[in-house]
Write an enzyme that holds these catalytic residues in place. Structure first.
Site, PDB file in Angstrom:
ATOM      1  N   LYS A  27       0.841  -1.203   0.000  1.00  0.00           N
ATOM      2  CA  LYS A  27       0.000   0.000   0.000  1.00  0.00           C
ATOM      3  C   LYS A  27       0.873   1.248   0.000  1.00  0.00           C
ATOM      4  CE  LYS A  27      -3.957  -1.853   2.584  1.00  0.00           C
ATOM      5  NZ  LYS A  27      -4.980  -1.593   1.575  1.00  0.00           N
ATOM      6  N   ARG A  55     -10.329 -11.515   1.670  1.00  0.00           N
ATOM      7  CA  ARG A  55     -11.132 -12.594   1.075  1.00  0.00           C
ATOM      8  C   ARG A  55     -10.389 -13.924   1.094  1.00  0.00           C
ATOM      9  NH1 ARG A  55     -11.516  -9.138  -4.408  1.00  0.00           N
ATOM     10  NH2 ARG A  55     -11.273  -7.511  -2.863  1.00  0.00           N
TER      11      ARG A  55
HETATM   12  N1  BES Z   1      -8.210  -3.813   4.318  1.00  0.00           N
HETATM   13  C1  BES Z   1      -8.322  -3.388   2.971  1.00  0.00           C
HETATM   14  C2  BES Z   1      -9.615  -2.632   2.684  1.00  0.00           C
HETATM   15  C3  BES Z   1      -9.672  -1.224   3.192  1.00  0.00           C
HETATM   16  C4  BES Z   1      -9.067  -0.207   2.497  1.00  0.00           C
HETATM   17  C5  BES Z   1     -10.420  -0.919   4.304  1.00  0.00           C
HETATM   18  C6  BES Z   1      -9.173   1.090   2.952  1.00  0.00           C
HETATM   19  C7  BES Z   1     -10.535   0.380   4.733  1.00  0.00           C
HETATM   20  C8  BES Z   1      -9.910   1.382   4.066  1.00  0.00           C
HETATM   21  C9  BES Z   1      -8.289  -4.596   2.031  1.00  0.00           C
HETATM   22  O1  BES Z   1      -7.513  -5.652   2.447  1.00  0.00           O
HETATM   23  C10 BES Z   1      -7.758  -4.118   0.744  1.00  0.00           C
HETATM   24  O2  BES Z   1      -6.600  -3.741   0.709  1.00  0.00           O
HETATM   25  N2  BES Z   1      -8.556  -4.149  -0.301  1.00  0.00           N
HETATM   26  C11 BES Z   1      -8.157  -3.696  -1.583  1.00  0.00           C
HETATM   27  C12 BES Z   1      -8.700  -4.645  -2.607  1.00  0.00           C
HETATM   28  C13 BES Z   1      -8.187  -4.394  -4.000  1.00  0.00           C
HETATM   29  C14 BES Z   1      -6.725  -4.741  -4.076  1.00  0.00           C
HETATM   30  C15 BES Z   1      -8.987  -5.194  -4.982  1.00  0.00           C
HETATM   31  C16 BES Z   1      -8.724  -2.297  -1.786  1.00  0.00           C
HETATM   32  O3  BES Z   1      -9.860  -2.050  -1.369  1.00  0.00           O
HETATM   33  O4  BES Z   1      -8.006  -1.455  -2.304  1.00  0.00           O
HETATM   34 MN    MN Z   2      -5.499  -5.438   1.837  1.00  0.00          MN
END
Ligand code: BES
Ligand code: MN
Ligand code: ZN
Length: 486
Positions: free
Chosen positions: A270, A344
């Site tokens: 990230k 997931r």
């Molecule tokens: N934990 C995150 C989702 C999240 C992001 C929650 C920001 C709260 C605030 C999750 O594991 C994630 O990183 N999801 C990705 C999925 C994507 C790579 C398809 C996302 O939402 O960017």
């Molecule tokens: Mn994630």
């Protein structure tokens, strides 16, 4: 906090001995039922411009003539709904909690009857207001002295108010626990600590608990969960808590929580900004622990199982890579196109695991997608379920708990994007409809279940100056579980 009701005639309010009186005035005029000294005090405050009948407007009055309580806080509620009364109580207690007040008496004036929902709203608002995180902040303000809340009600309303306070107090304890666990930083709240806290809560509440370590998780064949965990030096934990309130053969309800104690994104790292908030990525797990606690306190006649998959998502020489194919416990293979779509990957194995319980219904709770934050903001949690009746139950529970959800679609068309040339499915689809495609991924593991998914990515915590866990959706889940006992 200790909550109780006291049956009292409205005209006697001024004679009530209490450290502080919180007067919640519903609507935009003085309720005729209010006794004379309080009527006068509010009139004076309005005349002085210190108070107006505006939602959550607060006035603090001291040593009011004819009123025994040394402090009177007046707050307006927009209408007689539990939601408006909650907002008013939150503002009122927010003012009182900083005083040297040990005990507060609350009067809701201007409603025909004080309902269970009103009482629950006051209890949850008070608990929300006095919670302070201090585990890693020795300089945090001292805990509020406020330890007891007495809700003043007419005799005829007391039974309902008592019931509402009991539910509100149990949910408040569950919410406090969920907030506390989620607020702790990733270097404190590891999967190991989450397991020991779940065990501590379970022992205290008389629940049975099992904690599986990496070896035992391997033996179950949870290849997808372990693939996420393999990049971290922190050991994963799989936690199972059992509440027994009915005969053994009664099909249980099951809650499944995402317990990523820190989500760096893994190799699909990230961006740095705001990454600290990914310590909250175990908010789903925290809400499961909190709900188990609330339900254990309320003892409904049903069986409930809380399951948590907990690990870190980290980059390392051992970490999962984009393009890797993993085999889930269900036997289905998954091409991992983005290691940041890890929630997931751990939930799918947990959903397969819970088939063994032959559940009446399964709800998973996860801070799953940024796309859900974009879609719904922080007002409603995202609710996904192919089952209309289960979806309706959960929406109603959210409404009753003032912890709402909004239903999102699960049409088969959304599944298209998950196709892979190298595995049974990919772990991501395109950018479009990201919250829905995440739910569709999970749906592929729930064929044998009556299942719903709650995406709490926006509702589990607040950012900015008030950064911190909310404890949502413990209220929604507790109400739903209680509704199943009938
Ligand atoms: N934990 C995150 C989702 C999240 C992001 C929650 C920001 C709260 C605030 C999750 O594991 C994630 O990183 N999801 C990705 C999925 C994507 C790579 C398809 C996302 O939402 O960017
Ligand atoms: Mn994630
Ligand atoms: Zn995540």
């Amino acid at each position: 906090m200790d909550f109780r009701t006291l049956a009292i005639a409205a005209e006697a309010t001024s004679r009530q001995a209490t450290d502080a009186l919180l007067l919640v005035i519903v609507g935009d005029r003085l309720p005729a039922s209010l006794d004379a000294p309080l009527q006068q005090a509010v009139k004076d405050a309005v005349a002085l411009g210190d108070f107006a009948y505006k939602p959550a407007q607060v006035a603090y009055l001291r040593q009011v003539a004819g009123v025994k309580a040394a402090r009177v806080t007046v707050v307006a509620a927009k209408d007689g709904s539990a939601k408006a009364v909650r907002a008013a109580a939150l503002a009122g207690i927010g003012q009182i909690k900083g005083l040297g007040v040990k005990q507060v008496a609350v009067l809701i004036a201007g409603v025909d009857a004080v309902s269970a929902a009103h009482a629950e709203a006051v209890a949850s608002a008070a608990a929300e207001s006095v919670y302070t995180y201090r585990t890693t902040k020795p300089s945090a303000p001292a805990a509020s002295a406020l330890a007891k809340l007495t809700l003043l009600v007419a005799k005829a309303d007391q039974k309902a108010a008592d019931a509402g306070l009991a539910v509100g107090a149990a949910i408040a304890d569950g919410v406090d626990l969920a907030r506390e666990l989620a607020n702790r930083p990733g270097n404190h709240c590891t999967p190991t600590l989450l397991a020991s806290e779940a065990r501590k809560m379970s022992r205290a509440q008389g629940l049975k608990v099992e904690v599986l370590d990496r070896k035992q998780i391997e033996a179950l064949g949870m290849g997808s969960f372990l693939a996420v965990a393999q990049g971290s030096d922190e050991a994963p934990r799989f936690i199972v808590m059992h509440y027994h309130g009915a005969a053994k053969n009664v099909a249980p309800l099951v809650l499944v929580g995402k317990g990523i104690t820190f989500d760096s994104g893994g190799i699909s790292l990230k961006p740095g900004e705001g990454m600290d908030e990914m310590k909250f990525d175990m908010g789903g797990a925290a809400s499961v622990v909190g709900t188990m606690r609330a339900v254990a306190a309320l003892k409904p006649k049903l069986n409930l199982i809380g399951v948590i998959a907990a690990c870190e998502n980290m980059p390392s020489g051992r970490a999962l890579k984009p393009g890797d194919v993993v085999t889930s416990m269900s036997g289905q293979t998954i091409e991992v196109l983005n290691t940041d779509a890890e929630g997931r990957l751990i939930l799918c194995d947990a959903l397969t695991y819970v088939e063994r319980f032959k559940p009446a219904a399964v709800v998973d709770i996860a801070t799953l997608t940024g796309a859900c934050v974009v879609a719904l903001g922080a007002v409603h949690s995202g609710l996904f379920s192919p089952d209309d009746s289960l979806a309706a139950e959960l929406l109603t529970a959210g409404h009753n708990a003032l912890d709402t959800a909004w239903r999102m679609p699960t049409d088969d068309e959304y599944d298209e994007g998950l196709k892979s040339n190298f595995a049974d499915m990919a772990n991501i689809a395109g950018r479009a409809g990201g919250a829905v495609t995440a739910a569709m991924f999970l749906k592929r593991f729930t064929g044998k279940l009556r299942w719903a998914h709650l995406d709490i990515a926006a509702t589990a915590w607040k950012s900015g100056a008030a950064k911190g866990a909310t404890g949502r959706p413990v209220g929604l889940l507790t109400h739903w579980v209680l509704s199943q006992a009938a």
